[in-house]
Design an enzyme around this catalytic site. Structure first.
Site, short mmCIF file in Angstrom:
data_model
loop_
_atom_site.label_atom_id
_atom_site.label_comp_id
_atom_site.label_asym_id
_atom_site.label_seq_id
_atom_site.Cartn_x
_atom_site.Cartn_y
_atom_site.Cartn_z
N ASP A 181 0.01 5.12 1.09
CA ASP A 181 -0.16 6.00 2.25
C ASP A 181 -0.21 5.18 3.54
O ASP A 181 -1.02 4.26 3.67
CB ASP A 181 -1.46 6.80 2.11
CG ASP A 181 -1.49 7.64 0.86
OD1 ASP A 181 -1.22 8.84 0.95
OD2 ASP A 181 -1.80 7.09 -0.21
N ASP A 188 -1.63 -1.01 5.81
CA ASP A 188 -1.93 -0.53 7.16
C ASP A 188 -3.42 -0.36 7.41
O ASP A 188 -3.82 0.32 8.36
CB ASP A 188 -1.21 0.81 7.41
CG ASP A 188 -1.82 1.95 6.59
OD1 ASP A 188 -2.02 1.74 5.37
OD2 ASP A 188 -2.10 3.01 7.15
N ASP A 191 0.87 -1.16 0.00
CA ASP A 191 0.00 0.00 0.00
C ASP A 191 0.92 1.23 0.00
O ASP A 191 2.11 1.11 0.30
CB ASP A 191 -0.89 -0.04 1.25
CG ASP A 191 -1.78 1.16 1.37
OD1 ASP A 191 -2.36 1.59 0.36
OD2 ASP A 191 -1.90 1.68 2.50
#
Length: 224
Positions: free
Chosen positions: A16, A173, A14
């Site tokens: 960000d 996250d 991922d």
């Protein structure tokens, strides 16, 4: 003893909250919406947990607004304009990401980026970050018809890299990252140093492993 993911041939990340800390610029773009309307500024600590949710998360913090609100679409576009104006002023890769990417590159382990961020933003950030030039695939939220938690973006990344999903590892996250990775038939790692959102606890996402810093990933994929 072999590390748990010794057979992994490609690592997908991922963006960000996993590779880059973009919360300061996302928060600033949202906070400008408030100050432009004469509202007081909010502390960055309020924006950070929802930075991974993009405009939806930032508008929920700034105004308590959901996508169903009649003004959501207009404010979202204004947020996007604000964000484009400051997109990499404060954004940085997380500590250790440079070493991690260098190791993957040196060992011939493929790597790529799969984000729900729209390409209009992803492309700017990738071009502004020389470290990301070795990525084998960059998939944005609008690259495929369905964003995460649908597995389509992850499968598209694996296909572009010529990798079977079972040899790929996905690191993210947010719970949707783990859901997407599992649905794609990949193994998954929760980035506990990221934004994590405010919904279910990361311990309940069902990831195969968790890391507290980017460099901890090396312990999972490489022999000491």
């Amino acid at each position: 003893m072999n590390p748990p993911f010794a057979d992994v041939r490609a690592v997908l990340f991922d963006l960000d909250g996993t590779l880059i800390d973009s919360a300061p610029d996302l928060g600033a773009a949202a906070d400008k919406l408030r100050t432009d309307r004469g509202l007081p500024s909010l502390p960055m600590e309020q924006y950070r947990p929802l930075a991974g949710a993009g405009a939806r998360g930032m508008l929920s913090v700034a105004f308590g607004m959901t996508p169903e609100h009649p003004e959501f679409a207009d404010l979202r576009e204004e947020f996007f304009v604000n964000y484009e104006a400051c997109i990499h002023q404060r954004t940085k890769v997380f500590p250790g990401v440079d070493t991690l990417i260098a190791h993957l590159h040196q060992t011939g382990t493929g790597w790529g980026i799969v984000t729900n961020k729209a390409a209009r933003f992803t492309d700017v950030l990738v071009k502004a970050t020389p470290l990301f030039s070795s990525a084998g695939a960059v998939i944005s939220g609008d690259t495929t018809p369905h964003p995460k938690p649908h597995p389509a973006p992850l499968l598209e990344a694996a296909a572009r890299m010529g990798m079977a999903p079972e040899y790929c590892l996905y690191v993210g996250d947010d719970e949707r990252d783990i859901v997407a990775g599992r649905a794609a038939g990949m193994r998954t790692v929760a980035a506990m140093y990221g934004y994590l959102g405010t919904q279910t606890s990361a311990q309940h996402w069902g990831a195969d492993a968790a890391i507290n810093s980017p460099l901890e990933l090396l312990q999972l994929i490489s022999a000491p």
